[in-house]
Scaffold this motif. Structure first.
Motif, PDB file in Angstrom:
ATOM      1  N   HIS A 112       0.798  -1.225   0.000  1.00 53.46           N
ATOM      2  CA  HIS A 112       0.000   0.000   0.000  1.00 53.46           C
ATOM      3  C   HIS A 112       0.828   1.272   0.000  1.00 53.46           C
ATOM      4  CE1 HIS A 112      -4.150  -1.482   0.432  1.00 53.46           C
ATOM      5  NE2 HIS A 112      -3.589  -2.517   1.025  1.00 53.46           N
ATOM      6  N   ASN A 113       2.148   1.120   0.069  1.00 52.68           N
ATOM      7  CA  ASN A 113       2.992   2.300   0.089  1.00 52.68           C
ATOM      8  C   ASN A 113       4.272   1.994  -0.659  1.00 52.68           C
ATOM      9  OD1 ASN A 113       3.596   5.018   0.976  1.00 52.68           O
ATOM     10  ND2 ASN A 113       2.427   4.551   2.821  1.00 52.68           N
ATOM     11  N   VAL A 114       5.153   2.960  -0.794  1.00 48.16           N
ATOM     12  CA  VAL A 114       6.459   2.622  -1.341  1.00 48.16           C
ATOM     13  C   VAL A 114       7.061   1.551  -0.436  1.00 48.16           C
ATOM     14  CG1 VAL A 114       6.853   4.804  -2.509  1.00 48.16           C
ATOM     15  CG2 VAL A 114       7.471   4.595  -0.111  1.00 48.16           C
ATOM     16  N   ALA A 115       7.711   0.554  -1.031  1.00 45.69           N
ATOM     17  CA  ALA A 115       8.068  -0.672  -0.303  1.00 45.69           C
ATOM     18  C   ALA A 115       8.934  -0.399   0.916  1.00 45.69           C
ATOM     19  CB  ALA A 115       8.768  -1.636  -1.256  1.00 45.69           C
ATOM     20  N   GLN A 116       9.896   0.513   0.795  1.00 46.04           N
ATOM     21  CA  GLN A 116      10.816   0.752   1.907  1.00 46.04           C
ATOM     22  C   GLN A 116      10.142   1.420   3.088  1.00 46.04           C
ATOM     23  OE1 GLN A 116      11.009   1.936  -1.156  1.00 46.04           O
ATOM     24  NE2 GLN A 116      11.822   4.024  -1.265  1.00 46.04           N
ATOM     25  N   LYS A 117       8.996   2.047   2.870  1.00 46.51           N
ATOM     26  CA  LYS A 117       8.266   2.661   3.973  1.00 46.51           C
ATOM     27  C   LYS A 117       7.267   1.688   4.596  1.00 46.51           C
ATOM     28  CE  LYS A 117      10.089   6.796   3.721  1.00 46.51           C
ATOM     29  NZ  LYS A 117      10.895   7.361   4.823  1.00 46.51           N
ATOM     30  N   GLU A 118       6.722   0.770   3.785  1.00 45.88           N
ATOM     31  CA  GLU A 118       5.734  -0.155   4.336  1.00 45.88           C
ATOM     32  C   GLU A 118       6.378  -1.201   5.237  1.00 45.88           C
ATOM     33  OE1 GLU A 118       2.008  -1.454   2.385  1.00 45.88           O
ATOM     34  OE2 GLU A 118       3.025  -3.373   2.236  1.00 45.88           O
ATOM     35  N   ALA A 119       7.575  -1.685   4.862  1.00 52.89           N
ATOM     36  CA  ALA A 119       8.263  -2.682   5.693  1.00 52.89           C
ATOM     37  C   ALA A 119       8.735  -2.026   6.983  1.00 52.89           C
ATOM     38  CB  ALA A 119       9.446  -3.268   4.934  1.00 52.89           C
ATOM     39  N   GLU A 120       8.350  -2.596   8.113  1.00 51.35           N
ATOM     40  CA  GLU A 120       8.682  -2.015   9.408  1.00 51.35           C
ATOM     41  C   GLU A 120       9.945  -2.670   9.960  1.00 51.35           C
ATOM     42  OE1 GLU A 120       5.158  -2.576  11.677  1.00 51.35           O
ATOM     43  OE2 GLU A 120       4.023  -1.044  10.607  1.00 51.35           O
ATOM     44  N   GLY A 121      11.099  -2.237   9.474  1.00 47.93           N
ATOM     45  CA  GLY A 121      12.365  -2.757   9.968  1.00 47.93           C
ATOM     46  C   GLY A 121      12.912  -3.900   9.131  1.00 47.93           C
ATOM     47  N   LYS A 122      14.150  -4.293   9.446  1.00 51.98           N
ATOM     48  CA  LYS A 122      14.841  -5.326   8.683  1.00 51.98           C
ATOM     49  C   LYS A 122      14.148  -6.676   8.793  1.00 51.98           C
ATOM     50  CE  LYS A 122      19.456  -3.249   8.890  1.00 51.98           C
ATOM     51  NZ  LYS A 122      20.862  -3.434   9.348  1.00 51.98           N
ATOM     52  N   ALA A 123      13.605  -6.984   9.965  1.00 50.74           N
ATOM     53  CA  ALA A 123      12.961  -8.291  10.150  1.00 50.74           C
ATOM     54  C   ALA A 123      11.757  -8.427   9.221  1.00 50.74           C
ATOM     55  CB  ALA A 123      12.540  -8.463  11.609  1.00 50.74           C
ATOM     56  N   GLU A 124      10.938  -7.386   9.168  1.00 51.91           N
ATOM     57  CA  GLU A 124       9.757  -7.456   8.316  1.00 51.91           C
ATOM     58  C   GLU A 124      10.141  -7.509   6.842  1.00 51.91           C
ATOM     59  OE1 GLU A 124       5.714  -4.908   8.337  1.00 51.91           O
ATOM     60  OE2 GLU A 124       6.267  -6.129  10.060  1.00 51.91           O
ATOM     61  N   LYS A 125      11.183  -6.767   6.475  1.00 53.68           N
ATOM     62  CA  LYS A 125      11.672  -6.842   5.097  1.00 53.68           C
ATOM     63  C   LYS A 125      12.109  -8.270   4.776  1.00 53.68           C
ATOM     64  CE  LYS A 125      15.383  -5.334   2.007  1.00 53.68           C
ATOM     65  NZ  LYS A 125      16.646  -4.562   1.876  1.00 53.68           N
ATOM     66  N   GLY A 126      12.826  -8.888   5.717  1.00 48.68           N
ATOM     67  CA  GLY A 126      13.301 -10.243   5.493  1.00 48.68           C
ATOM     68  C   GLY A 126      12.172 -11.250   5.360  1.00 48.68           C
ATOM     69  N   ILE A 127      11.147 -11.106   6.211  1.00 49.45           N
ATOM     70  CA  ILE A 127      10.010 -12.038   6.160  1.00 49.45           C
ATOM     71  C   ILE A 127       9.256 -11.885   4.843  1.00 49.45           C
ATOM     72  CG2 ILE A 127       7.783 -12.599   7.199  1.00 49.45           C
ATOM     73  CD1 ILE A 127       9.017 -11.740   9.912  1.00 49.45           C
TER      74      ILE A 127
END
Length: 356
Positions: A112-127
């Motif tokens: 729903h947003n630019v990807a780097q803003k929607e992911a909440e931290g490195k863990a969420e990006k990794g998941i």
């Protein structure tokens, strides 16, 4: 098809409005829709959906990371036996895993947003990156700009990321016909009080607008954690009698129809639903050229697009307030472009992704 959507809960926001509109659109196409709300919170949006016949299952998520959500969602999925699980916002970390446990092979996630803003931290990006790379979930971008950020952030082939514009029920919009300025002049912003929406920058822009148009008033629709800070800034700038804090509104269309200009000075965006509502109304719009906004509107033709700078926003708004012909030209062009963003078309495009 049987489709289950998963969302944190139905607070006042664009993702929540999109989920609501998609639910109606899918049902109108003959599909069966169930929504899972992670939190046991009923809101005006969820109550409206239930009154309209959309089933919602409320879970009891604890604050923060709550791994038990995976099993609770999986239990609902085993009972419902859906063909598709569609996650929104940060629910992908629970919903995609639950879909695998329940044997649901098709999982889609709207970014729903630019990807780097929607992911909440490195863990969420990794998941999320793990789910996408394994094919456990298919990410959908709201615009070509958002698609590009997903591709870059998760190192994915852009061609494998569908783009589906958000959609609303355009029939709810009240088309604007008179572009003469109201007395007092009415400027409107709709959005949650958080850093993304840049309310402090908006107030500074409004302070500049006041110098040219002291009879202007600014309406702020929404709630959020930064509202006290925004109220304090309005007082500091001497605007407390010229800024109206309108809270959450279950029906924003009359407010849009009554406004003279819609302002959206966000720091970043995916594809804001409020912008579609303003477009469908035929409102002249001043918005920052961030995220998917330039994919929706054309600067100088259907809106005034600016940098994320209070002075630039103020100058654009003043130029609109000075020229009725320009307000009408941009407002009507925005309304013509809004037909691309109907809920029915959005639902049809998601069905294509589900089937594919």
């Amino acid at each position: 098809m049987r489709i289950v959507q998963v969302i944190p809960y139905f607070c006042f926001g664009g993702a929540e409005t999109m989920c609501e509109n998609l639910s109606y659109g899918l049902r109108n196409l003959g599909h069966e829709v169930l929504v899972i709300s992670l939190y046991n919170r009923k809101t005006p949006i969820s109550q409206r959906m239930e009154q309209a016949g959309i089933r919602i299952v409320y879970l009891d998520k604890k604050p923060g990371l709550d791994i038990s959500m995976v099993w609770k969602i999986a239990n609902v999925l085993r009972r419902e036996k859906p063909d598709v699980v569609h996650t929104h916002l940060n629910t992908i970390k629970y919903g995609a895993a639950a879909a695998r446990l329940a044997g649901v092979k098709t999982c889609v996630h709207t970014v729903h947003n630019v990807a780097q803003k929607e992911a909440e931290g490195k863990a969420e990006k990794g998941i999320s990156g793990f789910y996408f790379s394994r094919g456990w979930s298919i990410p959908v971008g709201l615009s070509p700009a958002v698609q590009k950020t997903i591709s870059q952030f998760y190192k994915m082939d852009k061609a494998k990321i569908p783009v589906i514009y958000n959609g609303i029920d355009l029939s709810r919009c009240i088309p604007k016909e008179n572009y003469s300025l109201s007395k007092p002049i009415s400027l409107l912003h709709i959005g949650r009080f958080n850093q993304q929406k840049n309310h402090l920058g908006l107030l500074r822009a409004f302070a500049e607008i006041q110098k040219m148009f002291p009879n202007s008033r600014l309406g702020l629709v929404g709630e959020g954690e930064l509202r006290p800070d925004v109220e304090a800034e309005a007082a500091r700038l001497g605007l407390q009698n010229r800024v109206r804090f309108l809270g959450s509104q279950s029906n924003v269309y009359p407010l849009l129809h009554q406004a003279d200009v819609f302002l959206l000075p966000s720091e970043f965006e995916g594809m804001p639903m409020t912008l579609i509502e303003a477009m469908g109304t035929g409102l002249p719009i001043v918005a920052t050229a961030v995220g998917g906004v330039p994919d929706m509107l054309t600067d100088g033709t259907s809106a005034m697009l600016t940098p994320c700078d209070p002075d630039a926003v103020a100058r654009a708004c003043v130029s609109l307030l000075e020229r009725e012909e320009l307000r009408q030209q941009l407002g009507q062009a925005a309304k013509e472009q809004s037909v691309r963003f109907s809920a029915g078309f959005m639902a049809q495009e998601y069905v294509k992704v589900y089937e594919r």
